[in-house]
Design an enzyme around this catalytic site. Structure first.
Site, mmCIF file in Angstrom:
data_model
loop_
_atom_site.group_PDB
_atom_site.id
_atom_site.type_symbol
_atom_site.label_atom_id
_atom_site.label_comp_id
_atom_site.label_asym_id
_atom_site.label_seq_id
_atom_site.Cartn_x
_atom_site.Cartn_y
_atom_site.Cartn_z
ATOM 1 N N GLY A 90 2.480 16.302 -6.631
ATOM 2 C CA GLY A 90 1.768 15.595 -5.563
ATOM 3 C C GLY A 90 1.732 14.091 -5.725
ATOM 4 N N THR A 91 2.847 13.523 -6.165
ATOM 5 C CA THR A 91 2.860 12.068 -6.302
ATOM 6 C C THR A 91 4.176 11.501 -5.781
ATOM 7 O OG1 THR A 91 2.656 10.188 -7.828
ATOM 8 C CG2 THR A 91 3.639 12.224 -8.728
ATOM 9 N N SER A 92 4.052 10.340 -5.120
ATOM 10 C CA SER A 92 5.234 9.730 -4.491
ATOM 11 C C SER A 92 6.065 8.945 -5.504
ATOM 12 C CB SER A 92 4.783 8.794 -3.357
ATOM 13 O OG SER A 92 3.927 7.791 -3.902
ATOM 14 N N HIS A 122 -6.585 6.087 -13.269
ATOM 15 C CA HIS A 122 -6.946 5.026 -12.316
ATOM 16 C C HIS A 122 -8.443 4.959 -12.070
ATOM 17 C CE1 HIS A 122 -2.586 5.274 -10.613
ATOM 18 N NE2 HIS A 122 -2.653 4.672 -11.772
ATOM 19 N N ASP A 129 -10.692 11.141 -7.328
ATOM 20 C CA ASP A 129 -11.669 11.938 -6.562
ATOM 21 C C ASP A 129 -12.510 12.880 -7.427
ATOM 22 O OD1 ASP A 129 -8.773 13.774 -5.337
ATOM 23 O OD2 ASP A 129 -9.954 14.136 -7.148
ATOM 24 N N ASN A 142 -5.498 10.454 -9.589
ATOM 25 C CA ASN A 142 -6.531 10.670 -8.583
ATOM 26 C C ASN A 142 -7.889 10.217 -9.096
ATOM 27 O OD1 ASN A 142 -4.489 11.776 -7.113
ATOM 28 N ND2 ASN A 142 -5.013 13.901 -7.598
ATOM 29 N N ARG A 167 -14.948 6.731 0.651
ATOM 30 C CA ARG A 167 -14.148 7.698 -0.105
ATOM 31 C C ARG A 167 -15.022 8.495 -1.060
ATOM 32 N NH1 ARG A 167 -9.669 4.582 -2.737
ATOM 33 N NH2 ARG A 167 -8.931 6.606 -3.439
HETATM 34 C C1 BV8 Z 1 -0.356 -2.637 -13.657
HETATM 35 C C2 BV8 Z 1 -6.869 3.202 -7.604
HETATM 36 C C3 BV8 Z 1 0.095 -4.310 -15.224
HETATM 37 C C4 BV8 Z 1 -7.175 2.599 -6.296
HETATM 38 C C5 BV8 Z 1 -4.511 3.018 -7.748
HETATM 39 C C6 BV8 Z 1 6.760 -4.085 -8.423
HETATM 40 C C7 BV8 Z 1 7.502 -3.082 -9.030
HETATM 41 C C8 BV8 Z 1 6.922 -2.177 -9.899
HETATM 42 C C9 BV8 Z 1 5.556 -2.267 -10.187
HETATM 43 C C10 BV8 Z 1 4.833 -3.258 -9.568
HETATM 44 C C11 BV8 Z 1 5.408 -4.149 -8.700
HETATM 45 N N1 BV8 Z 1 4.448 -4.994 -8.258
HETATM 46 C C12 BV8 Z 1 3.263 -4.654 -8.815
HETATM 47 C C13 BV8 Z 1 3.493 -3.615 -9.620
HETATM 48 C C14 BV8 Z 1 2.543 -2.921 -10.428
HETATM 49 C C15 BV8 Z 1 1.726 -1.984 -9.544
HETATM 50 C C16 BV8 Z 1 2.591 -1.009 -8.815
HETATM 51 O O1 BV8 Z 1 3.104 -0.075 -9.400
HETATM 52 N N2 BV8 Z 1 2.735 -1.273 -7.502
HETATM 53 C C17 BV8 Z 1 3.550 -0.380 -6.707
HETATM 54 C C18 BV8 Z 1 2.849 -0.161 -5.364
HETATM 55 C C19 BV8 Z 1 4.905 -1.047 -6.530
HETATM 56 N N3 BV8 Z 1 0.911 -1.258 -10.496
HETATM 57 C C20 BV8 Z 1 -0.252 -1.789 -10.858
HETATM 58 O O2 BV8 Z 1 -0.733 -2.792 -10.377
HETATM 59 C C21 BV8 Z 1 -0.967 -1.056 -11.965
HETATM 60 N N4 BV8 Z 1 -1.308 -2.006 -12.991
HETATM 61 O O3 BV8 Z 1 0.817 -2.508 -13.434
HETATM 62 O O4 BV8 Z 1 -0.857 -3.488 -14.602
HETATM 63 C C22 BV8 Z 1 0.131 -5.562 -14.396
HETATM 64 C C23 BV8 Z 1 -0.946 -6.416 -14.482
HETATM 65 C C24 BV8 Z 1 -0.912 -7.608 -13.755
HETATM 66 C C25 BV8 Z 1 0.194 -7.904 -12.920
HETATM 67 C C26 BV8 Z 1 1.258 -6.982 -12.805
HETATM 68 C C27 BV8 Z 1 1.236 -5.817 -13.547
HETATM 69 C C28 BV8 Z 1 -2.238 -0.418 -11.452
HETATM 70 C C29 BV8 Z 1 -1.856 0.763 -10.598
HETATM 71 C C30 BV8 Z 1 -3.125 1.507 -10.218
HETATM 72 C C31 BV8 Z 1 -3.514 1.100 -8.820
HETATM 73 N N5 BV8 Z 1 -4.636 1.917 -8.411
HETATM 74 N N6 BV8 Z 1 -5.556 3.754 -7.466
HETATM 75 C C32 BV8 Z 1 -7.748 3.661 -5.425
HETATM 76 O O5 BV8 Z 1 -7.433 4.852 -5.625
HETATM 77 O O6 BV8 Z 1 -8.478 3.261 -4.527
HETATM 78 S S1 BV8 Z 1 -2.995 3.585 -7.302
HETATM 79 C C33 BV8 Z 1 -3.134 4.631 -5.981
HETATM 80 O O7 BV8 Z 1 -1.799 5.059 -5.684
HETATM 81 C C34 BV8 Z 1 -3.867 5.947 -6.247
HETATM 82 O O8 BV8 Z 1 -4.362 6.083 -7.558
HETATM 83 C C35 BV8 Z 1 -2.785 6.978 -6.036
HETATM 84 O O9 BV8 Z 1 -2.971 8.094 -6.792
HETATM 85 C C36 BV8 Z 1 -1.638 6.193 -6.486
HETATM 86 C C37 BV8 Z 1 -0.274 6.690 -6.296
HETATM 87 O O10 BV8 Z 1 -0.168 7.323 -5.116
HETATM 88 P P1 BV8 Z 1 0.101 8.920 -5.184
HETATM 89 O O11 BV8 Z 1 -0.974 9.546 -6.007
HETATM 90 O O12 BV8 Z 1 1.501 9.165 -5.592
HETATM 91 O O13 BV8 Z 1 -0.189 9.311 -3.730
HETATM 92 P P2 BV8 Z 1 0.774 9.064 -2.483
HETATM 93 O O14 BV8 Z 1 -0.065 9.182 -1.256
HETATM 94 O O15 BV8 Z 1 1.584 7.831 -2.707
HETATM 95 O O16 BV8 Z 1 1.801 10.278 -2.541
HETATM 96 C C38 BV8 Z 1 1.328 11.578 -2.341
HETATM 97 C C39 BV8 Z 1 2.542 12.471 -2.521
HETATM 98 O O17 BV8 Z 1 2.100 13.825 -2.429
HETATM 99 C C40 BV8 Z 1 3.589 12.288 -1.442
HETATM 100 O O18 BV8 Z 1 4.844 12.143 -2.074
HETATM 101 C C41 BV8 Z 1 3.536 13.573 -0.622
HETATM 102 O O19 BV8 Z 1 4.828 14.015 -0.260
HETATM 103 C C42 BV8 Z 1 2.963 14.540 -1.596
HETATM 104 N N7 BV8 Z 1 2.124 15.573 -0.986
HETATM 105 C C43 BV8 Z 1 1.314 15.482 0.092
HETATM 106 N N8 BV8 Z 1 0.677 16.664 0.258
HETATM 107 C C44 BV8 Z 1 1.086 17.478 -0.729
HETATM 108 C C45 BV8 Z 1 2.011 16.800 -1.527
HETATM 109 N N9 BV8 Z 1 2.599 17.342 -2.601
HETATM 110 C C46 BV8 Z 1 2.271 18.608 -2.897
HETATM 111 N N10 BV8 Z 1 1.384 19.331 -2.179
HETATM 112 C C47 BV8 Z 1 0.785 18.817 -1.089
HETATM 113 N N11 BV8 Z 1 -0.085 19.542 -0.390
#
Ligand code: BV8
Ligand code: ZN
Length: 245
Positions: free
Chosen positions: A190-192, A114, A99, A97, A64
């Site tokens: 741009g976030t889900s 992040h 990147d 992001n 990446r």
């Molecule tokens: C934390 C780094 C406390 C990695 C990333 C259950 C319920 C709720 C929360 C949780 C749960 N279980 C666990 C959790 C907490 C968890 C979480 O939220 N999990 C989710 C999956 C349920 N969160 C965490 O762990 C966070 N820490 O909570 O700490 C804690 C501590 C201990 C124990 C528990 C809790 C840490 C979160 C950070 C994780 N790291 N990134 C890497 O990048 O390699 S997150 C990763 O997903 C990226 O950063 C990314 O940015 C992020 C979110 O994704 P999006 O950016 O939204 O991207 P995605 O592809 O999903 O969506 C893109 C969107 O764009 C789409 O909707 C699409 O339609 C749209 N799109 C596409 N093209 C376009 C567009 N829009 C406009 N124009 C276009 N051209």
């Protein structure tokens, strides 16, 4: 399309996700439907995954890192730079992001919630994270020349806490914006809306009486919490959305 008036009374907090970099050619998370080479994303973006197979995790991040270095900011990134230049310290960009494209486009008032693909830190000692563009050879795990421990990407993995200073900066800005007597606007692009705590910012803004906007290609998990939703590509929508007053 409705216009976003950005004038001397406006305070604007923007949150971006992978969709803003999609038009630059950076794959989104959901676009990879949470998988990478058939590994669930949590296997390559979590401390457990790193402990189990650091070579696999470094292959994921090196790939990446190389990918992000080879692409360029798009008009969506450029629009956010123009808004920052117009609003000054009444603008803040929080990005999920990693990147680095916002800074490459010229954004300065950025919180990289992040982490960043081009930073590495030691997983063992307290040595500060350092800039690192190295694409490590497949099969290797770089080690710290201070303590010999494994180096890791300076990325916030699933299950890891975000930097409290970053969250504080976002909260302080939202408090100043919502008590400024002006118009406090939160725009997510741009976030889900799946990943917390980023996906919860909209709720804090609404509780503080701010205005909420979502620019996204598809409906997001938290779409219904935004008052204004514009469906489209950020690279096309953002350059036309704001009226700088
Ligand atoms: C934390 C780094 C406390 C990695 C990333 C259950 C319920 C709720 C929360 C949780 C749960 N279980 C666990 C959790 C907490 C968890 C979480 O939220 N999990 C989710 C999956 C349920 N969160 C965490 O762990 C966070 N820490 O909570 O700490 C804690 C501590 C201990 C124990 C528990 C809790 C840490 C979160 C950070 C994780 N790291 N990134 C890497 O990048 O390699 S997150 C990763 O997903 C990226 O950063 C990314 O940015 C992020 C979110 O994704 P999006 O950016 O939204 O991207 P995605 O592809 O999903 O969506 C893109 C969107 O764009 C789409 O909707 C699409 O339609 C749209 N799109 C596409 N093209 C376009 C567009 N829009 C406009 N124009 C276009 N051209
Ligand atoms: Zn070390």
């Amino acid at each position: 399309m409705e216009q976003l008036i950005l004038d001397s009374k406006t305070w604007l907090l923007v949150l971006t996700g992978a969709g803003v970099s999609a038009e630059s050619g950076v794959p989104t998370f959901r676009g990879m439907d949470g998988l990478w080479e058939n590994h669930p994303i949590e296997d390559v973006a979590s401390p457990q995954g790193f402990g189990k197979d650091p070579t696999l995790v470094w292959r994921f991040y090196s790939q990446r890192r190389a990918g992000a270095a080879a692409v360029h900011p798009n008009p969506g990134h450029d629009a956010l730079v123009a808004w920052e230049r117009h609003l000054g310290d009444r603008f803040l960009l929080a990005t999920q992001n990693v990147d680095g494209l916002h800074r490459r486009a010229g954004s300065n008032r950025v919180v990289e919630m992040h982490g960043n693909l081009f930073k590495t830190r030691c997983s063992m000692c307290k040595r500060a994270p350092f800039d690192d563009t190295t694409v490590y050879p497949v099969g290797t795990v770089p080690t710290c020349d201070a303590c010999g421990g494994r180096l890791r990407p300076h990325i916030v993995w699933f299950g890891e806490y975000l930097d409290p200073a970053d969250m504080q900066r976002i909260e302080d800005f939202a408090l100043r914006g919502s008590t400024s007597g002006g118009r406090f606007i939160f725009l997510a692009a741009g976030t889900s809306g799946l990943v917390y705590p980023a996906a919860g910012i909209v709720d804090h803004v609404r509780a503080a009486g701010g205005e909420t906007w979502l620019v996204n290609l598809d409906p997001a998990q938290n779409s219904n919490r935004f008052e204004n939703t514009i469906t489209g590509k950020s690279g096309e929508v953002l350059p036309k959305l704001a009226k700088l007053g």
